[in-house]
Design a protein around this motif. Structure first.
Motif, PDB file in Angstrom:
ATOM      1  N   LEU A   1      13.091   8.856  -3.762  1.00  0.00           N
ATOM      2  CA  LEU A   1      11.954   9.217  -4.617  1.00  0.00           C
ATOM      3  C   LEU A   1      10.726   9.582  -3.785  1.00  0.00           C
ATOM      4  CD1 LEU A   1      12.385   6.614  -7.475  1.00  0.00           C
ATOM      5  CD2 LEU A   1      12.800   9.086  -7.594  1.00  0.00           C
ATOM      6  N   LYS A   2      10.443   8.830  -2.725  1.00  0.00           N
ATOM      7  CA  LYS A   2       9.305   9.157  -1.854  1.00  0.00           C
ATOM      8  C   LYS A   2       9.507  10.502  -1.160  1.00  0.00           C
ATOM      9  CE  LYS A   2       7.551   4.596  -0.572  1.00  0.00           C
ATOM     10  NZ  LYS A   2       7.345   3.699   0.586  1.00  0.00           N
ATOM     11  N   TYR A   3      10.758  10.911  -0.999  1.00  0.00           N
ATOM     12  CA  TYR A   3      11.070  12.195  -0.375  1.00  0.00           C
ATOM     13  C   TYR A   3      10.777  13.373  -1.315  1.00  0.00           C
ATOM     14  CZ  TYR A   3      13.572  15.361   2.788  1.00  0.00           C
ATOM     15  OH  TYR A   3      13.909  16.369   3.652  1.00  0.00           O
ATOM     16  N   HIS A   4      10.433  13.080  -2.548  1.00  0.00           N
ATOM     17  CA  HIS A   4      10.069  14.110  -3.521  1.00  0.00           C
ATOM     18  C   HIS A   4       8.559  14.206  -3.713  1.00  0.00           C
ATOM     19  CE1 HIS A   4      14.313  13.693  -4.406  1.00  0.00           C
ATOM     20  NE2 HIS A   4      14.233  14.849  -5.033  1.00  0.00           N
ATOM     21  N   ILE A   5       7.795  13.439  -2.924  1.00  0.00           N
ATOM     22  CA  ILE A   5       6.338  13.364  -3.113  1.00  0.00           C
ATOM     23  C   ILE A   5       5.635  13.676  -1.796  1.00  0.00           C
ATOM     24  CG2 ILE A   5       4.423  11.917  -3.869  1.00  0.00           C
ATOM     25  CD1 ILE A   5       6.585  10.068  -5.160  1.00  0.00           C
TER      26      ILE A   5
ATOM     27  N   ASP B   1       0.802  -1.221   0.000  1.00  0.00           N
ATOM     28  CA  ASP B   1       0.000   0.000   0.000  1.00  0.00           C
ATOM     29  C   ASP B   1       0.836   1.273   0.000  1.00  0.00           C
ATOM     30  OD1 ASP B   1      -2.308  -1.460  -0.027  1.00  0.00           O
ATOM     31  OD2 ASP B   1      -2.622  -1.348   2.137  1.00  0.00           O
ATOM     32  N   ASN B   2       2.026   1.227   0.609  1.00  0.00           N
ATOM     33  CA  ASN B   2       2.880   2.411   0.665  1.00  0.00           C
ATOM     34  C   ASN B   2       4.023   2.312  -0.346  1.00  0.00           C
ATOM     35  OD1 ASN B   2       3.432   4.971   1.687  1.00  0.00           O
ATOM     36  ND2 ASN B   2       4.894   4.171   3.157  1.00  0.00           N
ATOM     37  N   SER B   3       3.865   1.431  -1.346  1.00  0.00           N
ATOM     38  CA  SER B   3       4.897   1.302  -2.365  1.00  0.00           C
ATOM     39  C   SER B   3       4.898   2.548  -3.241  1.00  0.00           C
ATOM     40  CB  SER B   3       4.654   0.068  -3.231  1.00  0.00           C
ATOM     41  OG  SER B   3       3.543   0.283  -4.081  1.00  0.00           O
ATOM     42  N   LEU B   4       5.992   2.788  -3.899  1.00  0.00           N
ATOM     43  CA  LEU B   4       6.096   3.936  -4.785  1.00  0.00           C
ATOM     44  C   LEU B   4       5.041   3.842  -5.892  1.00  0.00           C
ATOM     45  CD1 LEU B   4       7.621   6.515  -5.433  1.00  0.00           C
ATOM     46  CD2 LEU B   4       9.167   5.149  -6.834  1.00  0.00           C
ATOM     47  N   ASP B   5       4.850   2.665  -6.440  1.00  0.00           N
ATOM     48  CA  ASP B   5       3.861   2.469  -7.496  1.00  0.00           C
ATOM     49  C   ASP B   5       2.454   2.821  -7.006  1.00  0.00           C
ATOM     50  OD1 ASP B   5       3.092   1.631 -10.161  1.00  0.00           O
ATOM     51  OD2 ASP B   5       2.192  -0.114  -9.181  1.00  0.00           O
TER      52      ASP B   5
ATOM     53  N   ILE C   1       8.909  21.236 -11.163  1.00  0.00           N
ATOM     54  CA  ILE C   1      10.265  20.867 -11.560  1.00  0.00           C
ATOM     55  C   ILE C   1      11.263  21.626 -10.692  1.00  0.00           C
ATOM     56  CG2 ILE C   1      11.943  20.837 -13.448  1.00  0.00           C
ATOM     57  CD1 ILE C   1       9.544  20.633 -15.382  1.00  0.00           C
ATOM     58  N   ILE C   2      12.260  20.882 -10.184  1.00  0.00           N
ATOM     59  CA  ILE C   2      13.300  21.476  -9.315  1.00  0.00           C
ATOM     60  C   ILE C   2      14.684  21.198  -9.898  1.00  0.00           C
ATOM     61  CG2 ILE C   2      11.845  21.401  -7.253  1.00  0.00           C
ATOM     62  CD1 ILE C   2      13.307  18.848  -6.386  1.00  0.00           C
ATOM     63  N   ASP C   3      15.675  21.966  -9.458  1.00  0.00           N
ATOM     64  CA  ASP C   3      17.015  21.856 -10.035  1.00  0.00           C
ATOM     65  C   ASP C   3      18.020  21.096  -9.164  1.00  0.00           C
ATOM     66  OD1 ASP C   3      17.471  23.732  -8.039  1.00  0.00           O
ATOM     67  OD2 ASP C   3      18.226  25.291  -9.372  1.00  0.00           O
ATOM     68  N   ARG C   4      17.538  20.398  -8.138  1.00  0.00           N
ATOM     69  CA  ARG C   4      18.423  19.633  -7.259  1.00  0.00           C
ATOM     70  C   ARG C   4      17.637  18.448  -6.720  1.00  0.00           C
ATOM     71  NH1 ARG C   4      22.951  20.861  -4.281  1.00  0.00           N
ATOM     72  NH2 ARG C   4      22.895  22.972  -5.061  1.00  0.00           N
ATOM     73  N   VAL C   5      18.320  17.322  -6.576  1.00  0.00           N
ATOM     74  CA  VAL C   5      17.694  16.155  -5.942  1.00  0.00           C
ATOM     75  C   VAL C   5      17.636  16.414  -4.435  1.00  0.00           C
ATOM     76  CG1 VAL C   5      17.905  13.675  -5.478  1.00  0.00           C
ATOM     77  CG2 VAL C   5      18.478  14.577  -7.749  1.00  0.00           C
ATOM     78  N   LEU C   6      16.470  16.162  -3.831  1.00  0.00           N
ATOM     79  CA  LEU C   6      16.292  16.362  -2.383  1.00  0.00           C
ATOM     80  C   LEU C   6      16.842  15.158  -1.634  1.00  0.00           C
ATOM     81  CD1 LEU C   6      12.634  17.681  -2.518  1.00  0.00           C
ATOM     82  CD2 LEU C   6      14.740  19.033  -2.369  1.00  0.00           C
ATOM     83  N   SER C   7      17.582  15.419  -0.583  1.00  0.00           N
ATOM     84  CA  SER C   7      18.202  14.353   0.212  1.00  0.00           C
ATOM     85  C   SER C   7      17.525  14.247   1.577  1.00  0.00           C
ATOM     86  CB  SER C   7      19.690  14.645   0.381  1.00  0.00           C
ATOM     87  OG  SER C   7      20.319  13.604   1.076  1.00  0.00           O
ATOM     88  N   PRO C   8      16.914  13.080   1.828  1.00  0.00           N
ATOM     89  CA  PRO C   8      16.186  12.904   3.118  1.00  0.00           C
ATOM     90  C   PRO C   8      17.109  12.874   4.328  1.00  0.00           C
ATOM     91  CG  PRO C   8      16.001  10.936   1.724  1.00  0.00           C
ATOM     92  CD  PRO C   8      16.821  11.917   0.995  1.00  0.00           C
TER      93      PRO C   8
ATOM     94  N   ASN D   1       5.615  17.832   4.866  1.00  0.00           N
ATOM     95  CA  ASN D   1       5.789  16.403   5.118  1.00  0.00           C
ATOM     96  C   ASN D   1       5.771  15.627   3.803  1.00  0.00           C
ATOM     97  OD1 ASN D   1       6.065  14.057   6.652  1.00  0.00           O
ATOM     98  ND2 ASN D   1       3.869  13.774   6.798  1.00  0.00           N
ATOM     99  N   MET D   2       6.742  14.731   3.640  1.00  0.00           N
ATOM    100  CA  MET D   2       6.865  13.943   2.426  1.00  0.00           C
ATOM    101  C   MET D   2       6.477  12.487   2.701  1.00  0.00           C
ATOM    102  SD  MET D   2       7.723  16.582   0.847  1.00  0.00           S
ATOM    103  CE  MET D   2       8.312  16.334  -0.808  1.00  0.00           C
ATOM    104  N   PHE D   3       6.214  11.711   1.643  1.00  0.00           N
ATOM    105  CA  PHE D   3       5.799  10.317   1.803  1.00  0.00           C
ATOM    106  C   PHE D   3       6.859   9.454   2.471  1.00  0.00           C
ATOM    107  CE2 PHE D   3       2.107  10.755  -1.013  1.00  0.00           C
ATOM    108  CZ  PHE D   3       1.215   9.916  -0.353  1.00  0.00           C
ATOM    109  N   SER D   4       8.117   9.839   2.394  1.00  0.00           N
ATOM    110  CA  SER D   4       9.170   9.048   3.030  1.00  0.00           C
ATOM    111  C   SER D   4       9.117   9.145   4.546  1.00  0.00           C
ATOM    112  CB  SER D   4      10.549   9.512   2.556  1.00  0.00           C
ATOM    113  OG  SER D   4      10.774  10.838   3.000  1.00  0.00           O
ATOM    114  N   GLY D   5       8.331  10.087   5.062  1.00  0.00           N
ATOM    115  CA  GLY D   5       8.220  10.285   6.502  1.00  0.00           C
ATOM    116  C   GLY D   5       8.982  11.496   7.001  1.00  0.00           C
ATOM    117  N   GLY D   6       9.867  12.049   6.202  1.00  0.00           N
ATOM    118  CA  GLY D   6      10.628  13.221   6.611  1.00  0.00           C
ATOM    119  C   GLY D   6       9.988  14.503   6.114  1.00  0.00           C
ATOM    120  N   ASN D   7      10.571  15.612   6.510  1.00  0.00           N
ATOM    121  CA  ASN D   7      10.092  16.923   6.081  1.00  0.00           C
ATOM    122  C   ASN D   7      11.099  17.593   5.172  1.00  0.00           C
ATOM    123  OD1 ASN D   7       7.658  16.990   7.507  1.00  0.00           O
ATOM    124  ND2 ASN D   7       8.648  17.763   9.346  1.00  0.00           N
ATOM    125  N   THR D   8      10.587  18.389   4.243  1.00  0.00           N
ATOM    126  CA  THR D   8      11.381  19.337   3.482  1.00  0.00           C
ATOM    127  C   THR D   8      10.979  20.714   4.001  1.00  0.00           C
ATOM    128  OG1 THR D   8       9.676  19.451   1.775  1.00  0.00           O
ATOM    129  CG2 THR D   8      11.484  17.886   1.411  1.00  0.00           C
TER     130      THR D   8
END
Length: 166
Positions: free
Chosen positions: A92-96, A47-51, A159-166, A112-119
């Motif tokens: 990837l979940k940290y971008h959603i 249920d919490n898969s990326l797909d 669209i962003i210009d850097r990959v977000l790091s959790p 709050n992002m799907f990975s559980g962390g915050n941006t």
């Protein structure tokens, strides 16, 4: 004017977007992100898969450009194909984030992002006074939101210009 809002007359029929999040990413030339998602969705289930998140949920995705992934590849000393699956899925979940958030819905502060962390969203701290998003482990260096409000049938892409790091 109406009791509960305003009606605007237009000269055509509005159709909902045909593309889903993944198709919107491809249509906007974000090939590295599409490749990462394809690899990660093939190996994640539940249920919490990326797909599941990308197909069954209404989401907002902060989508890194190909050049952002190229820079990340140089930092990782590897490619998307050889990054560990758990790391790839988590990044990837940290971008959603849940829900459809247009640029006008973004507010200064944590998101709050799907990975559980915050941006952290900054509405005016980009190089030209524009919006940014910063990952927890990006060393305080924000990613600029360089393209906003790409609508899909199950969300919106910025669209962003850097990959977000959790």
């Amino acid at each position: 004017a109406a009791d509960n809002g305003v009606v605007h007359k237009i000269n055509g029929v509005l159709y909902p977007p045909a593309a889903n999040i993944e198709e919107a990413i491809l249509l906007n030339g974000l090939d590295s992100l599409a490749k990462a998602i394809a690899r990660a969705t093939n190996d994640s289930t539940g249920d919490n898969s990326l797909d599941s998140i990308l197909t069954a949920s209404m989401v907002t995705m902060f989508a890194p450009t190909d050049s952002a992934f190229a820079y990340l590849d140089s930092l990782w000393s590897t490619t998307i194909d050889s990054v560990g699956m758990d790391t790839l899925v988590n990044v990837l979940k940290y971008h959603i984030t849940p829900g459809r958030l247009f640029s006008s819905d973004l507010v200064d502060g944590p998101l709050n992002m799907f990975s559980g962390g915050n941006t952290v969203i900054g509405l005016t701290n980009g190089p030209t006074g524009g919006p940014t998003i910063t990952g927890a482990n990006n060393g305080g260096i924000p990613s600029n939101i360089i393209g906003a409000n790409i609508i899909s049938r199950n969300g919106v892409v910025h669209i962003i210009d850097r990959v977000l790091s959790p």
